[in-house]
Design an enzyme around this catalytic site. Structure first.
Site, PDB file in Angstrom:
ATOM      1  N   HIS A  39       0.844  -1.207   0.000  1.00  0.00           N
ATOM      2  CA  HIS A  39       0.000   0.000   0.000  1.00  0.00           C
ATOM      3  C   HIS A  39       0.874   1.250   0.000  1.00  0.00           C
ATOM      4  CE1 HIS A  39       1.178  -0.626   4.163  1.00  0.00           C
ATOM      5  NE2 HIS A  39       1.185   0.696   4.231  1.00  0.00           N
ATOM      6  N   HIS A 119       5.520   6.782  -1.004  1.00  0.00           N
ATOM      7  CA  HIS A 119       6.353   5.607  -1.241  1.00  0.00           C
ATOM      8  C   HIS A 119       5.579   4.338  -0.878  1.00  0.00           C
ATOM      9  CE1 HIS A 119       6.880   6.073   3.106  1.00  0.00           C
ATOM     10  NE2 HIS A 119       7.273   4.807   3.141  1.00  0.00           N
TER      11      HIS A 119
END
Ligand code: 2AM
Length: 168
Positions: A39, A119
């Site tokens: 995720h 990120h």
């Protein structure tokens, strides 16, 4: 409860990223994030009193649908994380993360003071890679974001989606 808001990839994209991370792992060691756990965190809340979860589930927040290109990989020596992400974070994702942070602060939730760094962590406790295989081609359409509970189990982190927020 340990909570965060995130963008979750379609399973196909997550599997492609996980397969890439397994190739990298042969050289760097560490632990590969499982496909279903992959995720991108928009806002990290940390420990939140359970009584406040209903507030989080009805945050008046909106945003635009967009695509999340995965174009580059990076390594952070400070926490030994190997991650992937966009070359430049799409403006709708930046706006969404900023809105979330502002609203959470206004509602007296504790949030990170660090600026948003889009990120997707794929390897933890990894050695720095010397070279990396080319990133996989994948589609990550962002049509919603999610409120997630994180729990540590014997098999590692377990993430449960508590609420989904549709983007227009
Ligand atoms: P990471 O992948 O860079 O470790 C669930 O733990 C998610 O919240 C992960 O994406 C993790 O980011 C992020 N996270 C964990 N602790 C955090 C912190 N103190 N600040 C910001 N994000 C954090």
């Amino acid at each position: 409860m340990r909570l965060f808001f995130a963008l979750w990839p379609p399973l196909g994209a997550a599997e492609a990223l996980c397969a890439w991370a397994r190739r990298v792992h042969r050289k760097t060691g560490g632990s590969v994030v499982r496909a279903r756990n992959i995720h991108l965190t928009l806002a990290f809340l940390g420990e939140v009193d359970e009584a406040r979860v209903p507030d989080l589930k009805r945050l008046p927040i909106w945003g635009e649908r967009h695509a999340l290109p995965i174009e580059r990989a990076g390594y952070w020596a400070r926490n030994r994380i190997l991650w992937v992400g966009p070359e430049a974070t799409p403006a709708p994702a930046v706006t969404l993360a900023e809105r979330l942070r502002d609203l959470l602060a206004a509602w007296k939730f504790r949030t990170e003071r660090q600026p948003f760094a889009a990120h997707v962590t794929l390897l933890r406790k990894a050695r720095e890679p010397e070279e990396l295989p080319p990133l996989p081609e994948l589609d990550w359409p962002v049509q919603e974001f999610v409120l997630v509970r994180s729990r540590l189990s014997a098999e590692g982190s377990r993430y449960d989606v508590l609420e989904r927020f549709s983007l227009a």
